[in-house]
Motif scaffolding. Structure first.
Motif, PDB file in Angstrom:
ATOM      1  N   VAL A 129       9.240  -7.463  -0.007  1.00 28.22           N
ATOM      2  CA  VAL A 129       7.895  -8.004  -0.200  1.00 28.22           C
ATOM      3  C   VAL A 129       7.834  -8.590  -1.598  1.00 28.22           C
ATOM      4  N   LEU A 130       7.504  -9.879  -1.669  1.00 31.72           N
ATOM      5  CA  LEU A 130       7.383 -10.565  -2.953  1.00 31.72           C
ATOM      6  C   LEU A 130       5.924 -10.884  -3.215  1.00 31.72           C
ATOM      7  N   TYR A 131       5.391 -10.291  -4.271  1.00 32.84           N
ATOM      8  CA  TYR A 131       4.030 -10.612  -4.702  1.00 32.84           C
ATOM      9  C   TYR A 131       4.069 -11.862  -5.579  1.00 32.84           C
ATOM     10  N   PRO A 132       2.952 -12.593  -5.672  1.00 31.54           N
ATOM     11  CA  PRO A 132       2.940 -13.786  -6.532  1.00 31.54           C
ATOM     12  C   PRO A 132       3.066 -13.399  -8.005  1.00 31.54           C
ATOM     13  N   ILE A 133       3.555 -14.331  -8.777  1.00 31.67           N
ATOM     14  CA  ILE A 133       3.688 -14.116 -10.219  1.00 31.67           C
ATOM     15  C   ILE A 133       2.290 -13.991 -10.823  1.00 31.67           C
TER      16      ILE A 133
ATOM     17  N   LYS B  41      17.246 -10.352   5.388  1.00 33.35           N
ATOM     18  CA  LYS B  41      16.263  -9.268   5.426  1.00 33.35           C
ATOM     19  C   LYS B  41      14.918  -9.805   5.919  1.00 33.35           C
ATOM     20  N   GLU B  42      14.043  -8.905   6.311  1.00 33.04           N
ATOM     21  CA  GLU B  42      12.673  -9.300   6.607  1.00 33.04           C
ATOM     22  C   GLU B  42      12.024  -9.620   5.257  1.00 33.04           C
ATOM     23  N   TYR B  43      11.557 -10.832   5.104  1.00 30.62           N
ATOM     24  CA  TYR B  43      11.066 -11.328   3.803  1.00 30.62           C
ATOM     25  C   TYR B  43       9.584 -11.666   3.939  1.00 30.62           C
ATOM     26  N   VAL B  44       8.742 -10.994   3.167  1.00 30.91           N
ATOM     27  CA  VAL B  44       7.296 -11.197   3.220  1.00 30.91           C
ATOM     28  C   VAL B  44       6.823 -11.761   1.890  1.00 30.91           C
ATOM     29  N   ILE B  45       6.145 -12.908   1.974  1.00 31.88           N
ATOM     30  CA  ILE B  45       5.522 -13.483   0.778  1.00 31.88           C
ATOM     31  C   ILE B  45       4.073 -13.015   0.802  1.00 31.88           C
ATOM     32  N   ALA B  46       3.747 -12.108  -0.081  1.00 29.80           N
ATOM     33  CA  ALA B  46       2.435 -11.470  -0.085  1.00 29.80           C
ATOM     34  C   ALA B  46       1.454 -12.243  -0.961  1.00 29.80           C
ATOM     35  N   ASP B  47       0.175 -11.989  -0.733  1.00 29.31           N
ATOM     36  CA  ASP B  47      -0.835 -12.472  -1.670  1.00 29.31           C
ATOM     37  C   ASP B  47      -1.314 -11.253  -2.456  1.00 29.31           C
ATOM     38  N   GLU B  48      -2.238 -11.468  -3.381  1.00 27.06           N
ATOM     39  CA  GLU B  48      -2.678 -10.377  -4.255  1.00 27.06           C
ATOM     40  C   GLU B  48      -3.279  -9.213  -3.476  1.00 27.06           C
TER      41      GLU B  48
ATOM     42  N   TYR C 166      -2.444  -8.170  -0.419  1.00 21.19           N
ATOM     43  CA  TYR C 166      -1.537  -7.577   0.555  1.00 21.19           C
ATOM     44  C   TYR C 166      -1.250  -6.121   0.188  1.00 21.19           C
ATOM     45  N   VAL C 167      -1.304  -5.264   1.182  1.00 21.44           N
ATOM     46  CA  VAL C 167      -1.000  -3.848   0.977  1.00 21.44           C
ATOM     47  C   VAL C 167       0.251  -3.525   1.777  1.00 21.44           C
ATOM     48  N   VAL C 168       1.220  -2.958   1.121  1.00 17.53           N
ATOM     49  CA  VAL C 168       2.458  -2.562   1.793  1.00 17.53           C
ATOM     50  C   VAL C 168       2.139  -1.352   2.650  1.00 17.53           C
ATOM     51  N   SER C 169       2.340  -1.496   3.942  1.00 20.28           N
ATOM     52  CA  SER C 169       2.018  -0.408   4.871  1.00 20.28           C
ATOM     53  C   SER C 169       3.247   0.451   5.128  1.00 20.28           C
TER      54      SER C 169
ATOM     55  N   ASP D 110      10.759   0.703  -4.862  1.00 12.83           N
ATOM     56  CA  ASP D 110      11.030   1.218  -3.523  1.00 12.83           C
ATOM     57  C   ASP D 110       9.694   1.710  -2.977  1.00 12.83           C
ATOM     58  N   ALA D 111       9.078   0.917  -2.089  1.00 12.47           N
ATOM     59  CA  ALA D 111       7.754   1.256  -1.559  1.00 12.47           C
ATOM     60  C   ALA D 111       7.803   2.479  -0.667  1.00 12.47           C
ATOM     61  N   THR D 112       8.939   2.728  -0.039  1.00 14.52           N
ATOM     62  CA  THR D 112       9.082   3.861   0.860  1.00 14.52           C
ATOM     63  C   THR D 112       8.944   5.173   0.099  1.00 14.52           C
TER      64      THR D 112
END
Length: 182
Positions: A44-48, A82-89, A91-94, A138-140
């Protein structure tokens, strides 16, 4: 006549000087993460984000946007397996059955000289410099794996295009670090 010569000399010295750009530089090399990035199935990549102290300058905001677009495109290739997610501000990692790596890039300090300033002020506008850090988490397990800093600069006399190359160099360094620690 003597005052005119003095005026011309002072004006010449003024025109040949440039504003010095001084940002904090990293204290040392970027240390490897606690866990290799290949251990993760999802990224998961959050914006800069940008330090509020530097967010009041429209050239700095423009630089943030350019850098974010470039980082998204480079990491899309780096993490193509990999599964690649471009998140916005927001976005919550579930919770997931996939081990998730979260990247949170941040501009700590920046001075970006855009093309208009370079054309009108030349070297007097100063140089461009960027200091960023990226939190790899590591979000896990809710553990920060590393938070390296990345820095690049170009002097006021570096020539045309050097300001944008600084932005690209920092993003390429982040991508290189990511590839190196897979």
């Amino acid at each position: 006549m003597k005052n005119l010569k003095l005026f011309i000399t002072v004006l010449g010295v003024f025109l040949l000087t440039a504003c010095a750009t001084r940002l904090t530089k990293p204290q040392g090399p970027a240390l490897p993460p606690k866990v290799p990035f290949d251990a993760f199935q999802k990224v998961v990549l959050y914006p800069i984000t940008i330090n509020p102290e530097f967010a009041d300058s429209s050239p700095n905001i423009d630089a943030q946007t350019k850098m974010n677009e470039y980082l998204v495109s480079l990491l899309r290739v780096t993490f193509s397996d990999k599964e690649y997610v471009i998140a916005d501000e927001d976005y919550v990692v579930s919770a997931s059955d996939k081990r998730t790596l979260v990247l949170s890039p941040r501009i700590k300090e920046i001075k970006y000289i855009n093309t208009a300033a370079r054309i009108f002020a030349g070297a007097m506008a100063g140089g461009t410099a960027v200091l960023m850090d990226v939190k790899f988490e590591d979000a896990t397990n809710d553990v920060v794996l590393s938070q390296p800093e990345f820095y690049a600069d170009a002097s006021a006399w570096s020539g045309w295009g050097a300001d944008n190359k600084v932005l690209n160099r920092v993003i390429e360094d982040i991508n290189h670090y990511t590839k190196l620690n897979r």
